[in-house]
Design an enzyme around this catalytic site. Sequence first.
Site, mmCIF file in Angstrom:
data_model
loop_
_atom_site.group_PDB
_atom_site.id
_atom_site.type_symbol
_atom_site.label_atom_id
_atom_site.label_comp_id
_atom_site.label_asym_id
_atom_site.label_seq_id
_atom_site.Cartn_x
_atom_site.Cartn_y
_atom_site.Cartn_z
ATOM 1 N N ARG A 18 30.908 55.725 64.075
ATOM 2 C CA ARG A 18 31.766 56.609 63.270
ATOM 3 C C ARG A 18 31.918 57.993 63.912
ATOM 4 O O ARG A 18 31.956 59.015 63.242
ATOM 5 C CB ARG A 18 31.228 56.719 61.848
ATOM 6 C CG ARG A 18 31.234 55.423 61.070
ATOM 7 C CD ARG A 18 30.629 55.604 59.704
ATOM 8 N NE ARG A 18 29.201 55.875 59.819
ATOM 9 C CZ ARG A 18 28.462 56.446 58.874
ATOM 10 N NH1 ARG A 18 29.024 56.831 57.734
ATOM 11 N NH2 ARG A 18 27.172 56.654 59.051
ATOM 12 N N ILE A 444 35.105 59.060 35.875
ATOM 13 C CA ILE A 444 35.256 57.653 36.233
ATOM 14 C C ILE A 444 33.917 56.986 36.520
ATOM 15 O O ILE A 444 33.783 55.777 36.382
ATOM 16 C CB ILE A 444 36.213 57.508 37.423
ATOM 17 C CG1 ILE A 444 37.589 58.064 37.061
ATOM 18 C CG2 ILE A 444 36.349 56.061 37.867
ATOM 19 C CD1 ILE A 444 38.190 57.454 35.806
ATOM 20 N N SER A 446 31.034 57.956 39.277
ATOM 21 C CA SER A 446 30.142 58.573 40.257
ATOM 22 C C SER A 446 30.283 60.087 40.243
ATOM 23 O O SER A 446 31.350 60.633 39.967
ATOM 24 C CB SER A 446 30.436 58.037 41.651
ATOM 25 O OG SER A 446 31.776 58.331 42.040
ATOM 26 N N ASP A 612 35.150 48.379 36.658
ATOM 27 C CA ASP A 612 36.203 48.931 37.511
ATOM 28 C C ASP A 612 36.935 47.835 38.272
ATOM 29 O O ASP A 612 36.302 46.978 38.894
ATOM 30 C CB ASP A 612 35.601 49.896 38.540
ATOM 31 C CG ASP A 612 35.156 51.209 37.916
ATOM 32 O OD1 ASP A 612 35.548 51.460 36.773
ATOM 33 O OD2 ASP A 612 34.436 51.962 38.583
ATOM 34 N N GLU A 618 45.720 45.576 44.831
ATOM 35 C CA GLU A 618 45.538 45.413 46.277
ATOM 36 C C GLU A 618 45.642 43.964 46.728
ATOM 37 O O GLU A 618 46.227 43.668 47.764
ATOM 38 C CB GLU A 618 44.173 45.984 46.659
ATOM 39 C CG GLU A 618 43.782 45.825 48.105
ATOM 40 C CD GLU A 618 42.410 46.405 48.351
ATOM 41 O OE1 GLU A 618 41.602 45.737 49.019
ATOM 42 O OE2 GLU A 618 42.137 47.518 47.863
ATOM 43 N N HIS A 707 40.777 62.784 45.805
ATOM 44 C CA HIS A 707 40.822 62.512 47.238
ATOM 45 C C HIS A 707 41.299 63.720 48.038
ATOM 46 O O HIS A 707 41.517 63.619 49.247
ATOM 47 C CB HIS A 707 41.705 61.296 47.524
ATOM 48 C CG HIS A 707 41.066 60.008 47.089
ATOM 49 N ND1 HIS A 707 41.058 59.604 45.775
ATOM 50 C CD2 HIS A 707 40.387 59.061 47.775
ATOM 51 C CE1 HIS A 707 40.427 58.447 45.685
ATOM 52 N NE2 HIS A 707 40.007 58.098 46.879
ATOM 53 N N CYS A 739 39.586 59.201 40.006
ATOM 54 C CA CYS A 739 38.642 58.252 40.588
ATOM 55 C C CYS A 739 37.251 58.861 40.517
ATOM 56 O O CYS A 739 37.064 59.963 39.992
ATOM 57 C CB CYS A 739 39.062 57.962 42.041
ATOM 58 S SG CYS A 739 38.455 56.395 42.697
#
Length: 775
Positions: A18, A444, A446, A612, A618, A707, A739
């Site tokens: 990464r 949501i 977390s 969720d 998708e 986001h 989210c």
Amino acid sequence: MPAWSATVLGYPRIGPRREAKKALEALWAGQADVAATERALAAVRARTVRRLNELGLRAHDASIPSASSAYDHVLDAAIALGAVPARFADVVGEDGRVDLAGLSTIARGRGADAPLEMTKWFDTNYHYLVPEVGPDTAFRFADDRGVREFSEALADGFLTRPVLVGPVTFLLLSKAAAGSPDGFAPIERLDDLLPVYAELLAAYAAAGAAWVQLDEPALVSDSATAGVDGLAELVRSAYGALTAAPGRPRLLVAAPYGDLGELLEPLASTAVEGLALDLVRGAAPRRAPRGLAGKTLVAGVVDGHNVWRTDLGAALALLQELQPLAGTVVTSTSTSLLHVPHDVADETGLDPGLRGWLAFADQKVDEVVLLGRALREPGAHAGAIAAGSAARADRLGAPGAVRPEVRARLAALGPQALQRSDYAVRRAAQESALGLPLLPTTTIGSFPQTAEIRAARAARTAGRLSQEQYEEFLRAEVDRVIALQEELGLDVLVHGEPERNDMVQYFAENLDGFAVTRHGWVQSYGSRCVRPPILWGDVSRPAPITVPWSAHAASRTTRPVKGMLTGPVTILAWSFVRDDQPLGDTARQVALALRDEVADLEAAGIGIVQVDEPALRELLPLRRADQPAYLEWSVAAFRLATAGAADATQVHTHLCYSEFGEVIDAIDGLDADVTSIEAARSRMEVLPDIARAGFARGIGPGVHDIHSPRVPSREEVTELLRLAVSSVPARQVWVNPDCGLKTRGYAETVPALRHLVAAAGQVRAELAAAPVPAL
């Protein structure tokens, strides 16, 4: 014609450890400047090219794709084509280029300037940034970053094949810019865009490119092409114009993720030199359409979308059938390999038998190279081809692949297992049990995954913390998050999920039938990476998973606490799933395990359970004819997981970052008591679909785009909430972010939630002061 016998349509671009993610995040954190970040990204690109060459793709024949991106390939195309929204005009330099700081601003937003909308890339868990195109968008060849990256590889001794989003797909995936006339569709600008593509192609040719790959996945999607009249002629005309442009390289048009169907013939009839077909998701042509006989057919027989080793014998047989249809047949992956991790060899912690079933990106390159050689040297590689096919047989017969007790339990379930009481009955029971105000506020699930949480998890893995010490740390973190939510004034609380590294991986670690990787990172969007679990066998739950954490949270407050589960469809969508049985059968197994978890949460006194399903849209098949069957089993799986709940137990679900208007009936069919849904970045675009559908249960259209690092003002959140209650009866509306908050920091989270709670209070007061309509 190309000299290569094998290629791939793309390769992971994050780096095996990464490195690209870390470079970008160092830039955003102010720990590196643009020049240092550019050097780090260039090192990742150079490593990719060298690695593909080591694996057997040649250095000088354009078989190695140049498909890197600092953040997102669709954003790259928008910048190259001059389609930068006016609110970001200041990040464009005098030379037309956008540096990494400017690119990050467009992608992530700043202050009052919202970033580009983000949504799913076809039926994958990759998110792309949606270009904004209007009637007056001034297309031009504005930024030559891609040409410079091609030249960089050439200077290093590698003739690569640049990869670009094709013009038809670029416009079909764009949204109408603000201020566009009603009914305007960006595809109307195709004739204006094609000369810019021609200029861009000529620039690649002038730099030395022999081939350029233009990706046109929108052509395999009924959703992307909906409402476009005369599509076949549009495609024929577009590629007729590009192939007639002077000074161009040869063109390879790729159509991954599905079947071109009726559009194969129009494309083949143009003068493009090559076509790349997905022969894993799509069907192989049984006869040559007009024009294919003289072209290069890049045959995608190795699955770029999943991690299982290829049945090489079957793939080779298919390649041999295709040889009479085209001028040259080249072996390839079905899609870019950006959807799979780098290298199975890194996964020394996996069971050796399981590891032998897998092919990550490097192994898939090995497979296409081997198949390419076998196609041109019949019989020369029979042993290796047979070994590849044997791996599949070994996987299907492994202990645990079939668990009779799981299948017997599912077979014994009747239709009643999918049914709850009428919503009116449930609503009355829940109102009595929960006593929530109008416009209840929640999150949501977390909360930020802080450096301290990550350090504690790493210390537990390394043995520096005992399990008891780790759990004590997690309980203290839950206590802190509960206290914060009470101080902020939220109505329904969550425990914050500090024990979860990922919303799918956490469940995979606690369910039989899954394996997890250590280095199996895959890009989700920008610098965000995930490690999809590997679902290889029948699924069951050996013990409760989330109950201790939810119960602990509930013991620390008098307010309702939600239990948090990931739904069966999302667990499948964000895992690498077995391919030896229908997805619907696997979904039912996961749902049955979750049903047991819901029952145990209820028994522990948890009165709200959120399951969720952000990936519901998708996995929707790209062809309309295949969608009803999918929607039937996906809805049934959710209901199997949740329908055992008591009337007084409020079942929530959450969906995000997809075009949900297409599946609004399925969302209704989930029969959740409350559905929260992404809406802030698109400024509540989903609300008309909800209103038209007559959606009668609770709905929480997100009012904070998590986001982006920007903190929405109280006024902005209030305005979004006013839009919500103007479209949907206020008694149905919940107030929540788009989210989960795990990717944000507390410096952003706390003020954003303060604004959310304040906005809910303000709109409640406005509703209370509004005149009562006459009966």
